[in-house]
Design a protein around this motif. Structure first.
Motif, mmCIF file in Angstrom:
data_model
loop_
_atom_site.group_PDB
_atom_site.id
_atom_site.type_symbol
_atom_site.label_atom_id
_atom_site.label_comp_id
_atom_site.label_asym_id
_atom_site.label_seq_id
_atom_site.Cartn_x
_atom_site.Cartn_y
_atom_site.Cartn_z
ATOM 1 N N ASP A 162 -3.694 6.557 3.810
ATOM 2 C CA ASP A 162 -2.922 5.380 4.210
ATOM 3 C C ASP A 162 -3.474 4.084 3.630
ATOM 4 O O ASP A 162 -2.723 3.222 3.187
ATOM 5 C CB ASP A 162 -2.865 5.269 5.739
ATOM 6 N N SER A 163 -4.786 3.935 3.648
ATOM 7 C CA SER A 163 -5.407 2.706 3.167
ATOM 8 C C SER A 163 -5.688 2.777 1.667
ATOM 9 O O SER A 163 -6.339 3.703 1.187
ATOM 10 C CB SER A 163 -6.714 2.451 3.918
ATOM 11 N N GLY A 212 -7.258 0.237 0.069
ATOM 12 C CA GLY A 212 -8.561 -0.388 -0.157
ATOM 13 C C GLY A 212 -8.519 -1.633 -1.000
ATOM 14 O O GLY A 212 -9.475 -1.923 -1.724
ATOM 15 N N THR A 232 -7.436 -5.976 -1.022
ATOM 16 C CA THR A 232 -7.036 -7.174 -0.306
ATOM 17 C C THR A 232 -6.245 -8.053 -1.264
ATOM 18 O O THR A 232 -6.640 -8.240 -2.416
ATOM 19 C CB THR A 232 -8.263 -7.947 0.212
ATOM 20 N N SER A 282 -12.671 3.364 -2.473
ATOM 21 C CA SER A 282 -11.290 3.464 -2.001
ATOM 22 C C SER A 282 -10.402 4.058 -3.095
ATOM 23 O O SER A 282 -10.861 4.331 -4.212
ATOM 24 C CB SER A 282 -10.764 2.080 -1.623
ATOM 25 N N LYS A 313 1.854 -0.960 2.061
ATOM 26 C CA LYS A 313 1.534 -0.177 3.254
ATOM 27 C C LYS A 313 2.656 0.806 3.592
ATOM 28 O O LYS A 313 2.427 1.892 4.114
ATOM 29 C CB LYS A 313 1.295 -1.129 4.433
ATOM 30 N N TYR A 342 -6.195 -4.576 9.013
ATOM 31 C CA TYR A 342 -4.914 -3.982 9.401
ATOM 32 C C TYR A 342 -3.809 -4.213 8.367
ATOM 33 O O TYR A 342 -2.946 -3.355 8.180
ATOM 34 C CB TYR A 342 -4.443 -4.558 10.737
ATOM 35 N N GLY A 379 -4.331 -5.838 5.064
ATOM 36 C CA GLY A 379 -4.719 -5.916 3.663
ATOM 37 C C GLY A 379 -4.592 -7.298 3.068
ATOM 38 O O GLY A 379 -4.441 -7.459 1.861
#
Length: 221
Positions: free
Chosen positions: A33-34, A36, A38, A56, A91, A165, A167
Motif C-alpha cells: 500500500d505504501s 514510500g 513524500t 520502500s 494512494k 497517512y 504522503g
C-alpha cells in the motif's frame, strides 16, 4: 521562461532551479500500500517528490529521484493538481498492479548550507526566532509571529502524521487542522470541524483520532 517550473527552497534542502531536464517514464509495481514517497508542490500547479523513504517501493526504483516533477500518472496529466491530490491519486492505485509515472528531472544547481550553520546575521530581527518570513503562491510575502513552542511542536507532529497517512507535508494544512481542534472538547467535535473546513480531504478516522491526540497533548502543556 517557458521551461521554468518554479522554486521550492528549504533551509536544509538542495536548491533545484526546476528547469525542465530529462523526461522519463518509469513503470512501478505497487507490491504494497505504501509507496514510500513524500510529495510537495510549489503552489503553481507543479508537484515534486520531496522525500523517498529508505527500503520502500520507490527507493528500489533508482531512476526516481528527489526533486523530480510528477507530470503524469498512467498517462493522465496532473499539472495543476495540488500535492495532496497527487498523493491521493497514488494512494488509490490498486495494489499488485503496475503503474506508470511520467517524471521530469530538474537540473540541480548547487547545495545550500542550513541557515543555522551560516553564522550570525547582523540584520535586525532576522535570526531572533520570534518572526518568520512566509512566502505565498498568491499575494506578497508576509512576516508573521512564530507560534509558541508547544503549538509549533504540535503542528510539527500533525505534519508528521500527514506524511505518514497521506504522503504529503504541508505546514499550512497542519496549522489549519490544529486551529480547528484547539477549542474543541472531544474528538467528535473535532471531526465535525474538520468536515466543515477540510471535508474534501476525506481523512481516515484513524488519522483524525491521532491528530486529536496530538492536539490534546498540546493542551496539557
Amino acid at each position: 521562461m517557458g521551461k521554468l517550473l518554479g522554486a521550492q527552497i528549504g533551509l536544509e534542502d538542495f536548491i533545484f532551479a526546476h528547469i525542465k531536464g530529462i523526461k522519463k517514464e518509469v513503470n512501478v509495481y505497487k507490491s504494497e500500500d505504501s509507496l514510500g514517497l513524500t510529495i510537495t508542490d510549489n503552489g503553481a500547479g507543479y508537484a515534486f517528490i520531496k522525500r523517498i523513504k529508505d527500503d520502500s517501493i520507490i527507493d528500489s526504483v533508482k531512476t526516481i529521484c528527489v526533486g523530480d516533477h510528477i507530470e503524469a500518472i498512467n498517462g493522465e496529466n496532473i499539472v495543476g493538481w495540488r500535492h495532496f491530490d497527487v498523493a491521493k491519486k497514488l494512494k488509490e492505485l490498486k495494489k499488485e498492479e503496475l503503474f506508470t509515472l511520467t517524471l521530469i528531472e530538474p537540473k540541480k544547481a548547487f547545495d545550500m548550507e542550513p541557515r543555522s550553520k551560516a553564522g550570525k546575521s547582523s540584520t535586525g530581527k532576522i535570526g531572533t526566532g520570534r518572526e518568520t518570513l512566509r512566502l505565498r503562491s498568491k499575494g506578497p510575502a508576509t512576516v508573521e509571529e512564530v507560534p509558541s513552542e508547544a503549538k509549533e511542536k504540535a503542528i510539527g507532529k500533525v505534519d508528521d502524521l500527514l506524511e505518514l497517512y497521506m504522503g504529503i507535508r504541508d505546514t499550512d494544512l497542519a496549522t489549519t487542522m490544529f486551529e480547528a481542534g484547539k477549542d474543541k472538547g472531544n474528538p467528535d467535535e473535532f471531526a465535525v470541524a474538520l468536515d466543515e473546513t477540510l471535508g474534501d480531504f476525506a481523512f481516515p478516522d484513524e488519522f483524525v483520532f491521532d491528530v486529536w491526540g496530538v492536539i490534546g497533548d498540546a493542551k496539557q502543556e
